[in-house]
Design a protein around this motif. Structure first.
Motif, PDB file in Angstrom:
ATOM      1  N   PHE A  67       0.973  -1.274  -0.004  1.00  0.00           N
ATOM      2  CA  PHE A  67      -0.121   0.018  -0.034  1.00  0.00           C
ATOM      3  C   PHE A  67       1.008   1.250   0.018  1.00  0.00           C
ATOM      4  O   PHE A  67       1.734   1.476   0.940  1.00  0.00           O
ATOM      5  N   GLN A 347      -4.495   3.454  -3.856  1.00  0.00           N
ATOM      6  CA  GLN A 347      -5.617   4.162  -3.032  1.00  0.00           C
ATOM      7  C   GLN A 347      -5.189   4.506  -1.679  1.00  0.00           C
ATOM      8  O   GLN A 347      -4.440   3.548  -1.061  1.00  0.00           O
ATOM      9  N   VAL A 349      -5.884   4.389   2.128  1.00  0.00           N
ATOM     10  CA  VAL A 349      -6.403   3.593   3.164  1.00  0.00           C
ATOM     11  C   VAL A 349      -5.832   4.181   4.629  1.00  0.00           C
ATOM     12  O   VAL A 349      -4.780   4.717   4.634  1.00  0.00           O
ATOM     13  N   ASP A 353      -9.715   1.550   8.863  1.00  0.00           N
ATOM     14  CA  ASP A 353     -10.236   0.578   7.939  1.00  0.00           C
ATOM     15  C   ASP A 353     -10.040  -0.814   8.223  1.00  0.00           C
ATOM     16  O   ASP A 353     -10.544  -1.844   7.926  1.00  0.00           O
ATOM     17  N   SER A 357     -11.909  -4.373   7.347  1.00  0.00           N
ATOM     18  CA  SER A 357     -11.030  -5.136   6.487  1.00  0.00           C
ATOM     19  C   SER A 357     -10.753  -6.396   7.081  1.00  0.00           C
ATOM     20  O   SER A 357     -10.765  -7.384   6.219  1.00  0.00           O
ATOM     21  N   SER A 376     -13.787  -1.439   4.116  1.00  0.00           N
ATOM     22  CA  SER A 376     -13.034  -2.707   4.106  1.00  0.00           C
ATOM     23  C   SER A 376     -12.223  -2.366   2.826  1.00  0.00           C
ATOM     24  O   SER A 376     -12.507  -2.133   1.832  1.00  0.00           O
ATOM     25  N   PHE A 377     -10.813  -2.576   2.948  1.00  0.00           N
ATOM     26  CA  PHE A 377     -10.093  -2.548   1.585  1.00  0.00           C
ATOM     27  C   PHE A 377      -9.780  -3.997   0.989  1.00  0.00           C
ATOM     28  O   PHE A 377      -8.889  -4.090   0.138  1.00  0.00           O
ATOM     29  N   LEU A 380      -9.755  -4.332  -2.784  1.00  0.00           N
ATOM     30  CA  LEU A 380      -8.658  -3.890  -3.527  1.00  0.00           C
ATOM     31  C   LEU A 380      -7.383  -4.892  -3.201  1.00  0.00           C
ATOM     32  O   LEU A 380      -6.842  -5.306  -4.555  1.00  0.00           O
ATOM     33  N   TRP A 389     -13.639   4.591  -5.115  1.00  0.00           N
ATOM     34  CA  TRP A 389     -13.012   4.649  -3.863  1.00  0.00           C
ATOM     35  C   TRP A 389     -12.385   6.231  -3.788  1.00  0.00           C
ATOM     36  O   TRP A 389     -12.140   6.897  -4.430  1.00  0.00           O
ATOM     37  N   ASP A 391     -10.302   8.947  -2.014  1.00  0.00           N
ATOM     38  CA  ASP A 391      -8.782   9.156  -1.677  1.00  0.00           C
ATOM     39  C   ASP A 391      -8.466  10.187  -0.852  1.00  0.00           C
ATOM     40  O   ASP A 391      -7.412  10.278  -0.348  1.00  0.00           O
TER      41      ASP A 391
END
Length: 477
Positions: A67, A347, A349, A353, A357, A376-377, A380, A389, A391
């Motif tokens: 990420f 993206q 996060v 989250d 997630s 929830s990611f 992704l 999504w 940002d």
């Protein structure tokens, strides 16, 4: 004969149901949640740091998902950890700065809050927390109250890197050895004991929180003789010599964590658990090491040879901040059963989250509270297209220990506004699309376009404060 047939049919269906139930349980992934303290996103070899020796962290990055825009919404220990547990902002939890156990003995995270370890425990997971807690020292705030079956570590925030004092089987005692190694020994023991069923193990290292030394000789060796490259050696009055010394010690502490992560990954391999174990590496917040003239996190300290003067609420050596280096955290997740190696997720996060997630990844029902402010990611990680999504990032930090501030921040992919509602002369505006290091404060610009952007971001801040019920909003004129 018909009765015997009915009995036989019932037995077949019952056995099939039992087999499917057992099969589903076996397919539930284990979760190894490795969470370090004060680790900057830049201080990882896989993130491009020229000096960081982190082959095992790099392995998680390489074999899983990286990420590139992971943030905390409060850049200091206790609120960040409370937000990670609950999916709610620190101001909603009455935890807005690090909990000082010497003067805030009765402060902690209310166990009435829904948290994801409790949800996983109810879903059949064996749960454990090893290491740092820092969400209250009283028994009513004990990790066991939040869904952890097992705890070994320390409830307060600080400890020694060598010969630490730890709570083991309910008894506080001094243990001989290096703290990262001791915690990892216990984590390996937990995994070995619980490998027959789904487990959640939260492993909260104290490193690389200062003081950084001592570390094992092998962890110090890569840095002992180097002359580290630092980010901005020409910063006015920067104490370059001190920055370089701290950089070496800091990175050695990072490597002490990395070496122990290697031990954990090897244990998972030996137990044939790697395929069905979600391995997460992240940290509670970021860190500065000479960046913008400071070291430390959101409650930063100037690292200069001459210091700006003190103000009514800011002591001379302090620089409370919401720089990206304080807010951005390392985050990599490996889960071979789901995640394609080398996945890159750009993206935004946040630590809000985690609640949604982790339950989503474990195929456990996600309660509504988990998605009130977080999301929830997991999609992704699965490679799903998420065109809607959002940002933008909203963050908050009210300091009350070394300094007194009410900082609120709104960040888009291009602009970033920080308002200090207690000290408005400290407001900051950066065009991060061209100034990602946040070196040029545009808050006083009279350019009509910049003024309009500033006003829009200001309104976004006020709207978020209203949405979460931020008590500081009542003081805004």
């Amino acid at each position: 004969m018909r009765l015997e047939f009915i009995k036989w049919t019932f037995f077949v269906f019952a056995a099939a149901a039992l087999f499917n139930s057992t099969g589903d349980a076996a397919e539930q992934p284990n979760i190894l949640f490795i969470f370090s303290d004060d680790h900057a996103a830049w201080a990882v070899g896989a993130a491009g740091d020229p000096h960081a020796k982190t082959p095992n962290m790099d392995r998680i990055y390489r074999e899983g998902a990286t990420f590139t825009n992971a943030f905390t919404v409060t850049p200091v220990c206790s609120p960040s950890r409370a937000e990670m547990m609950t999916g709610r902002y620190g101001s909603q939890l009455q935890i807005t700065d690090w909990i000082n156990p010497r003067v805030e003995q009765t402060m902690g995270l209310d166990p009435a809050n829904p948290v994801w370890p409790r949800s996983l425990k109810k879903a059949g997971y064996r749960t454990g927390l090893i290491g740092k807690w820092h969400l209250g020292t009283e028994d009513r705030f004990h990790p066991i109250q939040f869904g952890y079956d097992y705890f070994m570590g320390f409830r307060a925030g600080g400890n020694r890197p060598q010969d630490p004092t730890l709570e083991i089987n309910g008894k506080v005692q001094k243990i001989t050895g290096l703290l990262p190694d001791i915690l990892t020994d216990d984590a390996i023991d937990f995994i070995q004991k619980e490998s027959a069923k789904p487990f959640l193990l939260s492993l909260h290292y104290r490193a690389p929180h200062a003081p950084w030394l001592p570390v094992a000789d092998s962890d110090w060796a890569p840095y002992e003789s180097i002359d580290p490259k630092i980010p901005n050696p020409d910063y006015p009055n920067l104490d370059v010599k001190l920055v370089k010394r701290k950089t070496k010690e800091y990175l050695a502490s990072v490597t002490s964590v990395d070496r122990n992560i290697g031990r954990l990954l090897e244990e998972l391999d030996q137990l044939n658990l790697s395929e069905n174990t979600i391995v997460i590496y992240s940290s509670d917040h970021g860190y500065n090491m000479g960046h913008n003239g400071i070291w430390h996190k959101g409650n930063g300290h100037w690292i200069l040879t001459e210091f700006p003067p003190a103000t009514e609420n800011i002591p001379q050596r302090q620089r409370p901040n919401m720089y990206d280096h304080s807010l951005r955290v390392p985050l990599a997740i490996r889960y071979p059963a789901m995640i394609k190696p080398g996945t890159k997720i750009d993206q935004t996060v946040t630590n809000l989250d985690w609640f949604a997630s982790l339950l989503d990844l474990a195929d456990v029902e996600v309660p509504e509270v988990a998605t009130q402010y977080g999301r929830s990611f997991a999609p992704l990680l699965k490679g799903e297209k998420m065109s809607d999504w959002e940002d933008d990032l909203y963050a908050e930090y009210s300091t009350h220990h070394q300094s007194s501030t009410h900082m609120r921040m709104y960040r888009t992919s291009e602009w970033k506004l920080i308002r200090d509602f207690l000290n408005p002369e400290r407001d900051e505006l950066y065009y991060i699309a061209e100034d990602p290091q946040e070196t040029k404060n545009l808050i006083a610009s009279t350019d009509p376009e910049v003024v309009a952007i500033k006003e829009d971001l200001h309104q976004q801040i006020l709207e978020r404060m209203k949405t979460i019920g931020d008590p500081v909003l009542e003081t805004v004129k």
